[in-house]
Scaffold this motif. Structure first.
Motif, PDB file in Angstrom:
ATOM      1  N   GLY A 105       0.742  -1.174   0.065  1.00 15.13           N
ATOM      2  CA  GLY A 105      -0.103  -0.056  -0.032  1.00 15.13           C
ATOM      3  C   GLY A 105       1.011   1.442  -0.115  1.00 15.13           C
ATOM      4  N   THR A 106       1.901   1.300   0.721  1.00 20.90           N
ATOM      5  CA  THR A 106       2.823   2.612   0.740  1.00 20.90           C
ATOM      6  C   THR A 106       3.563   2.812  -0.537  1.00 20.90           C
ATOM      7  N   SER A 107       4.052   1.495  -1.214  1.00 22.85           N
ATOM      8  CA  SER A 107       4.677   1.988  -2.351  1.00 22.85           C
ATOM      9  C   SER A 107       3.740   1.900  -3.592  1.00 22.85           C
TER      10      SER A 107
ATOM     11  N   GLY B 180       1.934   5.165  -5.158  1.00 23.91           N
ATOM     12  CA  GLY B 180       2.419   5.477  -6.348  1.00 23.91           C
ATOM     13  C   GLY B 180       1.313   5.860  -7.369  1.00 23.91           C
ATOM     14  N   GLY B 181       0.088   4.912  -7.281  1.00 24.98           N
ATOM     15  CA  GLY B 181      -0.984   5.218  -7.961  1.00 24.98           C
ATOM     16  C   GLY B 181      -1.681   6.705  -7.845  1.00 24.98           C
ATOM     17  N   MET B 182      -2.001   6.930  -6.454  1.00 27.90           N
ATOM     18  CA  MET B 182      -2.365   8.138  -6.128  1.00 27.90           C
ATOM     19  C   MET B 182      -1.621   9.418  -6.612  1.00 27.90           C
ATOM     20  N   VAL B 183      -0.231   9.328  -6.537  1.00 27.10           N
ATOM     21  CA  VAL B 183       0.568  10.175  -6.875  1.00 27.10           C
ATOM     22  C   VAL B 183       0.601  10.336  -8.527  1.00 27.10           C
ATOM     23  N   MET B 184       0.505   9.545  -9.112  1.00 34.97           N
ATOM     24  CA  MET B 184       0.267   9.325 -10.544  1.00 34.97           C
ATOM     25  C   MET B 184      -1.154  10.267 -11.218  1.00 34.97           C
ATOM     26  N   ALA B 185      -2.033   9.882 -10.260  1.00 29.06           N
ATOM     27  CA  ALA B 185      -3.354  10.613 -10.364  1.00 29.06           C
ATOM     28  C   ALA B 185      -3.144  11.928 -10.205  1.00 29.06           C
TER      29      ALA B 185
ATOM     30  N   HIS C 281       6.040  17.881  -9.043  1.00 25.81           N
ATOM     31  CA  HIS C 281       6.225  17.779  -7.636  1.00 25.81           C
ATOM     32  C   HIS C 281       5.969  16.773  -6.934  1.00 25.81           C
ATOM     33  N   GLU C 282       4.982  15.937  -7.244  1.00 25.62           N
ATOM     34  CA  GLU C 282       4.707  14.677  -6.891  1.00 25.62           C
ATOM     35  C   GLU C 282       5.720  13.494  -6.987  1.00 25.62           C
ATOM     36  N   VAL C 283       6.694  13.822  -8.086  1.00 24.28           N
ATOM     37  CA  VAL C 283       7.704  12.797  -8.006  1.00 24.28           C
ATOM     38  C   VAL C 283       8.560  12.823  -6.889  1.00 24.28           C
ATOM     39  N   LEU C 284       8.756  13.790  -6.252  1.00 21.03           N
ATOM     40  CA  LEU C 284       9.433  14.035  -5.159  1.00 21.03           C
ATOM     41  C   LEU C 284       8.759  13.261  -3.852  1.00 21.03           C
ATOM     42  N   ILE C 285       7.450  13.111  -3.824  1.00 20.07           N
ATOM     43  CA  ILE C 285       6.742  12.425  -2.745  1.00 20.07           C
ATOM     44  C   ILE C 285       6.823  10.700  -3.207  1.00 20.07           C
ATOM     45  N   GLY C 286       6.856  10.586  -4.425  1.00 17.60           N
ATOM     46  CA  GLY C 286       6.773   9.181  -4.849  1.00 17.60           C
ATOM     47  C   GLY C 286       8.331   8.629  -4.415  1.00 17.60           C
ATOM     48  N   LEU C 287       9.375   9.569  -4.787  1.00 20.20           N
ATOM     49  CA  LEU C 287      10.650   9.184  -4.388  1.00 20.20           C
ATOM     50  C   LEU C 287      10.778   8.884  -2.963  1.00 20.20           C
ATOM     51  N   PHE C 288      10.373   9.759  -2.131  1.00 21.01           N
ATOM     52  CA  PHE C 288      10.619   9.547  -0.703  1.00 21.01           C
ATOM     53  C   PHE C 288      10.035   8.303  -0.182  1.00 21.01           C
ATOM     54  N   VAL C 289       8.751   8.151  -0.596  1.00 20.96           N
ATOM     55  CA  VAL C 289       8.008   6.870  -0.082  1.00 20.96           C
ATOM     56  C   VAL C 289       8.751   5.585  -0.742  1.00 20.96           C
TER      57      VAL C 289
END
Length: 127
Positions: A50-52, A56-61, A76-84
């Motif tokens: 769920g966390t990866s 990732g699906g929510m960041v992509m949306a 900007h959301e790419v940074l969130i995805g990378l940190f997660v």
């Protein structure tokens, strides 16, 4: 900058809804695994789904909606995805190792702690 729902094209809204549903479904699947699996070692694997992948699906949306709504590429959301993506495996490893250390030290006091290659444990008599 704000994006109104009327500013997002239909194709982007449908694609974002797909990724949002996919991410939410994977997060739900990880949550169900956390509740249903019997042991701690099995339970630490399910939420990472769920966390990866879920995040990732929510960041992509979010990227699709804000890119289509603003008319420019929003990353900007790419940074969130990378940190997660970086922190989830590290957290899983730390939880697993600490639980393993706890289980080893509670069940057998003669097991040396992790990271002490020079420590020798002597078995009690009769073993």
């Amino acid at each position: 900058m704000s994006v109104h729902l009327a500013d997002v094209p239909l194709w982007a809204a449908i694609l974002a809804a797909f990724f949002l549903a996919l991410g939410a479904g994977l997060t739900l699947l990880g949550t169900i695994g956390l509740v249903r699996l019997p042991t701690f070692y099995q339970r630490i694997h399910a939420p990472t789904l769920g966390t990866s992948w879920g995040a990732g699906g929510m960041v992509m949306a979010s990227m699709i909606v804000f890119t289509a709504g603003s008319g420019r590429l929003v990353l900007h959301e790419v940074l969130i995805g990378l940190f997660v993506t970086v922190t989830t495996p590290v957290t899983l490893m730390m939880l697993g190792r600490s639980a393993l250390y706890r289980d080893r030290s509670e069940s057998n006091p003669h097991v040396p702690p992790f990271g002490r290659a020079d420590a020798t444990a002597e078995a009690p008599d009769g073993e």
